[in-house]
Design a protein around this motif. Structure first.
Motif, PDB file in Angstrom:
ATOM      1  N   HIS A 166       0.803  -1.234   0.000  1.00  0.00           N
ATOM      2  CA  HIS A 166       0.000   0.000   0.000  1.00  0.00           C
ATOM      3  C   HIS A 166       0.833   1.279   0.000  1.00  0.00           C
ATOM      4  CE1 HIS A 166       1.072  -0.334   4.174  1.00  0.00           C
ATOM      5  NE2 HIS A 166       0.455  -1.500   4.244  1.00  0.00           N
ATOM      6  N   GLY A 167       2.146   1.145   0.147  1.00  0.00           N
ATOM      7  CA  GLY A 167       3.007   2.333   0.050  1.00  0.00           C
ATOM      8  C   GLY A 167       3.144   3.143   1.325  1.00  0.00           C
ATOM      9  N   TYR A 168       2.463   2.763   2.409  1.00  0.00           N
ATOM     10  CA  TYR A 168       2.610   3.479   3.688  1.00  0.00           C
ATOM     11  C   TYR A 168       3.706   2.813   4.506  1.00  0.00           C
ATOM     12  CZ  TYR A 168      -1.849   5.604   2.457  1.00  0.00           C
ATOM     13  OH  TYR A 168      -2.842   6.280   1.798  1.00  0.00           O
ATOM     14  N   PRO A 169       4.290   3.561   5.443  1.00  0.00           N
ATOM     15  CA  PRO A 169       5.379   2.960   6.215  1.00  0.00           C
ATOM     16  C   PRO A 169       4.936   1.858   7.185  1.00  0.00           C
ATOM     17  CG  PRO A 169       5.099   5.297   6.776  1.00  0.00           C
ATOM     18  CD  PRO A 169       4.115   4.992   5.701  1.00  0.00           C
ATOM     19  N   GLY A 170       3.663   1.877   7.635  1.00  0.00           N
ATOM     20  CA  GLY A 170       3.189   0.867   8.582  1.00  0.00           C
ATOM     21  C   GLY A 170       2.898  -0.458   7.901  1.00  0.00           C
ATOM     22  N   ARG A 171       2.365  -1.364   8.691  1.00  0.00           N
ATOM     23  CA  ARG A 171       1.936  -2.663   8.148  1.00  0.00           C
ATOM     24  C   ARG A 171       0.464  -2.846   8.497  1.00  0.00           C
ATOM     25  NH1 ARG A 171       5.817  -1.879   5.923  1.00  0.00           N
ATOM     26  NH2 ARG A 171       7.708  -3.104   5.685  1.00  0.00           N
ATOM     27  N   LEU A 172      -0.301  -3.364   7.539  1.00  0.00           N
ATOM     28  CA  LEU A 172      -1.746  -3.527   7.722  1.00  0.00           C
ATOM     29  C   LEU A 172      -2.081  -5.017   7.713  1.00  0.00           C
ATOM     30  CD1 LEU A 172      -4.533  -2.138   7.886  1.00  0.00           C
ATOM     31  CD2 LEU A 172      -4.510  -1.922   5.395  1.00  0.00           C
ATOM     32  N   LEU A 173      -2.491  -5.511   8.886  1.00  0.00           N
ATOM     33  CA  LEU A 173      -2.815  -6.938   9.025  1.00  0.00           C
ATOM     34  C   LEU A 173      -4.311  -7.068   9.307  1.00  0.00           C
ATOM     35  CD1 LEU A 173       0.150  -7.968  11.384  1.00  0.00           C
ATOM     36  CD2 LEU A 173       0.093  -7.967   8.880  1.00  0.00           C
ATOM     37  N   VAL A 174      -4.985  -7.862   8.497  1.00  0.00           N
ATOM     38  CA  VAL A 174      -6.443  -7.936   8.593  1.00  0.00           C
ATOM     39  C   VAL A 174      -6.880  -9.345   8.998  1.00  0.00           C
ATOM     40  CG1 VAL A 174      -8.538  -7.896   7.170  1.00  0.00           C
ATOM     41  CG2 VAL A 174      -6.866  -6.025   7.000  1.00  0.00           C
ATOM     42  N   PHE A 175      -7.862  -9.385   9.898  1.00  0.00           N
ATOM     43  CA  PHE A 175      -8.435 -10.656  10.360  1.00  0.00           C
ATOM     44  C   PHE A 175      -9.880 -10.709   9.888  1.00  0.00           C
ATOM     45  CE2 PHE A 175      -5.420 -12.377  13.601  1.00  0.00           C
ATOM     46  CZ  PHE A 175      -4.399 -11.480  13.337  1.00  0.00           C
ATOM     47  N   GLU A 176     -10.200 -11.724   9.100  1.00  0.00           N
ATOM     48  CA  GLU A 176     -11.558 -11.860   8.569  1.00  0.00           C
ATOM     49  C   GLU A 176     -12.086 -13.269   8.819  1.00  0.00           C
ATOM     50  OE1 GLU A 176     -13.782  -9.937   7.153  1.00  0.00           O
ATOM     51  OE2 GLU A 176     -12.733  -8.129   6.502  1.00  0.00           O
ATOM     52  N   GLY A 177     -13.378 -13.400   8.826  1.00  0.00           N
ATOM     53  CA  GLY A 177     -14.008 -14.713   8.990  1.00  0.00           C
ATOM     54  C   GLY A 177     -15.381 -14.560   9.622  1.00  0.00           C
ATOM     55  N   LEU A 178     -16.086 -15.680   9.705  1.00  0.00           N
ATOM     56  CA  LEU A 178     -17.427 -15.652  10.299  1.00  0.00           C
ATOM     57  C   LEU A 178     -17.345 -15.255  11.768  1.00  0.00           C
ATOM     58  CD1 LEU A 178     -18.904 -19.021   8.930  1.00  0.00           C
ATOM     59  CD2 LEU A 178     -19.113 -16.728   7.946  1.00  0.00           C
ATOM     60  N   ASP A 179     -18.446 -14.734  12.289  1.00  0.00           N
ATOM     61  CA  ASP A 179     -18.556 -14.495  13.730  1.00  0.00           C
ATOM     62  C   ASP A 179     -18.338 -15.827  14.424  1.00  0.00           C
ATOM     63  OD1 ASP A 179     -19.129 -11.844  14.364  1.00  0.00           O
ATOM     64  OD2 ASP A 179     -21.180 -12.054  13.607  1.00  0.00           O
ATOM     65  N   GLY A 180     -17.538 -15.815  15.480  1.00  0.00           N
ATOM     66  CA  GLY A 180     -17.317 -17.056  16.216  1.00  0.00           C
ATOM     67  C   GLY A 180     -16.179 -17.895  15.651  1.00  0.00           C
ATOM     68  N   SER A 181     -15.502 -17.377  14.610  1.00  0.00           N
ATOM     69  CA  SER A 181     -14.381 -18.145  14.040  1.00  0.00           C
ATOM     70  C   SER A 181     -13.120 -17.980  14.880  1.00  0.00           C
ATOM     71  CB  SER A 181     -14.122 -17.737  12.587  1.00  0.00           C
ATOM     72  OG  SER A 181     -13.810 -16.362  12.499  1.00  0.00           O
ATOM     73  N   GLY A 182     -13.147 -17.053  15.828  1.00  0.00           N
ATOM     74  CA  GLY A 182     -12.013 -16.880  16.748  1.00  0.00           C
ATOM     75  C   GLY A 182     -11.057 -15.773  16.348  1.00  0.00           C
ATOM     76  N   LYS A 183     -11.458 -14.935  15.387  1.00  0.00           N
ATOM     77  CA  LYS A 183     -10.505 -13.928  14.901  1.00  0.00           C
ATOM     78  C   LYS A 183     -10.169 -12.851  15.930  1.00  0.00           C
ATOM     79  CE  LYS A 183     -14.205 -11.863  12.353  1.00  0.00           C
ATOM     80  NZ  LYS A 183     -15.090 -12.573  13.312  1.00  0.00           N
ATOM     81  N   SER A 184     -11.151 -12.422  16.738  1.00  0.00           N
ATOM     82  CA  SER A 184     -10.849 -11.373  17.748  1.00  0.00           C
ATOM     83  C   SER A 184      -9.861 -11.913  18.771  1.00  0.00           C
ATOM     84  CB  SER A 184     -12.113 -10.945  18.485  1.00  0.00           C
ATOM     85  OG  SER A 184     -13.101 -10.607  17.565  1.00  0.00           O
ATOM     86  N   THR A 185     -10.077 -13.143  19.204  1.00  0.00           N
ATOM     87  CA  THR A 185      -9.171 -13.773  20.167  1.00  0.00           C
ATOM     88  C   THR A 185      -7.751 -13.775  19.608  1.00  0.00           C
ATOM     89  OG1 THR A 185     -10.989 -15.238  20.828  1.00  0.00           O
ATOM     90  CG2 THR A 185      -8.765 -15.930  21.446  1.00  0.00           C
ATOM     91  N   GLN A 186      -7.618 -14.177  18.349  1.00  0.00           N
ATOM     92  CA  GLN A 186      -6.285 -14.286  17.742  1.00  0.00           C
ATOM     93  C   GLN A 186      -5.677 -12.915  17.453  1.00  0.00           C
ATOM     94  OE1 GLN A 186      -4.614 -17.026  17.482  1.00  0.00           O
ATOM     95  NE2 GLN A 186      -6.230 -18.485  17.971  1.00  0.00           N
ATOM     96  N   ALA A 187      -6.503 -11.964  17.029  1.00  0.00           N
ATOM     97  CA  ALA A 187      -5.981 -10.622  16.727  1.00  0.00           C
ATOM     98  C   ALA A 187      -5.413  -9.992  17.995  1.00  0.00           C
ATOM     99  CB  ALA A 187      -7.095  -9.757  16.132  1.00  0.00           C
ATOM    100  N   ARG A 188      -6.117 -10.167  19.105  1.00  0.00           N
ATOM    101  CA  ARG A 188      -5.653  -9.576  20.373  1.00  0.00           C
ATOM    102  C   ARG A 188      -4.374 -10.255  20.856  1.00  0.00           C
ATOM    103  NH1 ARG A 188      -8.863  -5.718  22.264  1.00  0.00           N
ATOM    104  NH2 ARG A 188     -10.903  -5.593  21.255  1.00  0.00           N
ATOM    105  N   LEU A 189      -4.330 -11.582  20.716  1.00  0.00           N
ATOM    106  CA  LEU A 189      -3.111 -12.301  21.133  1.00  0.00           C
ATOM    107  C   LEU A 189      -1.912 -11.857  20.291  1.00  0.00           C
ATOM    108  CD1 LEU A 189      -4.460 -15.943  21.659  1.00  0.00           C
ATOM    109  CD2 LEU A 189      -3.509 -14.430  23.412  1.00  0.00           C
TER     110      LEU A 189
END
Ligand code: ADP
Length: 233
Positions: free
Chosen positions: A10-33
Motif C-alpha cells: 500500500h506504500g505506507y510505512p506501517g503494516r496492515l494486518l487484517v483478520f476476517e471470517g465468520l462471527d465465532g471463528s475466533g478472529k478477535s481472540t487471535q488478533a488480540r493475542l
C-alpha cells in the motif's frame, strides 16, 4: 531516526494486518493475542475493530429497528461507517509506521452485501479508497462450529447475524445456518480472488496463534521497533 521501509502492498510505512471470517471463528481472540505478542516484542501496534462510529450508529440502529433499510441503503451506511473508521483509526497509524491490526476490514462488507444481494462490483467500487492490506488472515471454519462456540459461550444470535431480515426461515438457528453458509461461500470465493491466507480455525487457540506468528514474522523483517526509533538505531 531510521525511516520505515514502505510496504509494497500500500506504500505506507506501517503494516496492515487484517483478520476476517465468520462471527465465532475466533478472529478477535487471535488478533488480540497477536497484538500483545507484537507489543511484547517492542513493535508499535494499533488495534481496531468493526464497530459502528458515532456518525452512523444511531441511524443504523433506528433503521434496523424499524426495518427501513434496503440492502443498498444498508451497504451505503456501512461504507460511510467504514470510511470514518478508515480515515480516523486506520490511516493515521499506518502513516505513522505502526503495525495496524484490523478485526474485520472492507472484505466483511463485500461478503455481507453480496449475501444480501448487492452487486459485488458496485460494492467493491464504493470501497476503492481502502488500500490492499499486507496480509489478510481468513479464519475458515464450518458454520456449525461457530454455532457451537456461540452456544457454549452463551452469546446471543442477533437478528441480523442470523439474516432474519432476508426471510430465509422463521427459526433463528436455521436462518443463522443458511445466512452464515452464504457468508462462508462468499469468503471462500474472495480467498482465491484476493489472496487470503487461509487459517484452519477449527483448532485449539495455541496452534492457530503459532501459525499466525510464523506468517507475520517475515512481514516485519527490518521493520523498526519503538526502541530503535527512539535511539535512531
Ligand atoms: P470472532 O471474533 O471471530 O467472533 P471470538 O474470538 O470472539 O470470535 O471467539 C468467539 C467465541 O469462541 C469466544 O467465546 C471465544 O472464547 C471462543 N473461541 C475462540 N477461539 C476458539 C478456539 N480456537 N476454540 C474454541 N473456542 C474458541
Amino acid at each position: 531516526m531510521i525511516p520505515e521501509p514502505p510496504s509494497p502492498a500500500h506504500g505506507y510505512p506501517g503494516r496492515l494486518l487484517v483478520f476476517e471470517g465468520l462471527d465465532g471463528s475466533g478472529k478477535s481472540t487471535q488478533a488480540r493475542l497477536l497484538g500483545k505478542w507484537l507489543q511484547s516484542r517492542d513493535y508499535r501496534v494499533f488495534f481496531t475493530e468493526w464497530n459502528s462510529s458515532d456518525l452512523t450508529s444511531e441511524v443504523i440502529r433506528r433503521g434496523k429497528k424499524k426495518g427501513l433499510l434496503t440492502p443498498t441503503t444498508f451497504s451505503l451506511l456501512h461504507a460511510t461507517d467504514f470510511a470514518d473508521r478508515f480515515e480516523r483509526h486506520i490511516l493515521p497509524p499506518l502513516r505513522a509506521g505502526y503495525v495496524v491490526i484490523c478485526d474485520r476490514y472492507a472484505y466483511t462488507a463485500f461478503v455481507r452485501d453480496a449475501a444480501r444481494g448487492c452487486d459485488p462490483k458496485w460494492v467493491r467500487n464504493i470501497y476503492s479508497f481502502a488500500p490492499k492490506p499486507d496480509r489478510v488472515f481468513y479464519f475458515q471454519v464450518p458454520v456449525q462450529v461457530t454455532l457451537e462456540r456461540k452456544l457454549a459461550s452463551r452469546l446471543k444470535i442477533s437478528y441480523y447475524e442470523a439474516g432474519m431480515d432476508l426471510g430465509l426461515s422463521d427459526d433463528v438457528v436455521e436462518s443463522y445456518q443458511k445466512f452464515q453458509g452464504r457468508l462462508r461461500k462468499q469468503y471462500d470465493l474472495l480467498a482465491g480472488v484476493d489472496g487470503f491466507t487461509i487459517i484452519d480455525a477449527n483448532r485449539q487457540i495455541e496452534p492457530v496463534q503459532n501459525q499466525i506468528r510464523r506468517e507475520v514474522r517475515p512481514l516485519l523483517e527490518r521493520f523498526p521497533t519503538a526502541e530503535s526509533l527512539t535511539h535512531g538505531e
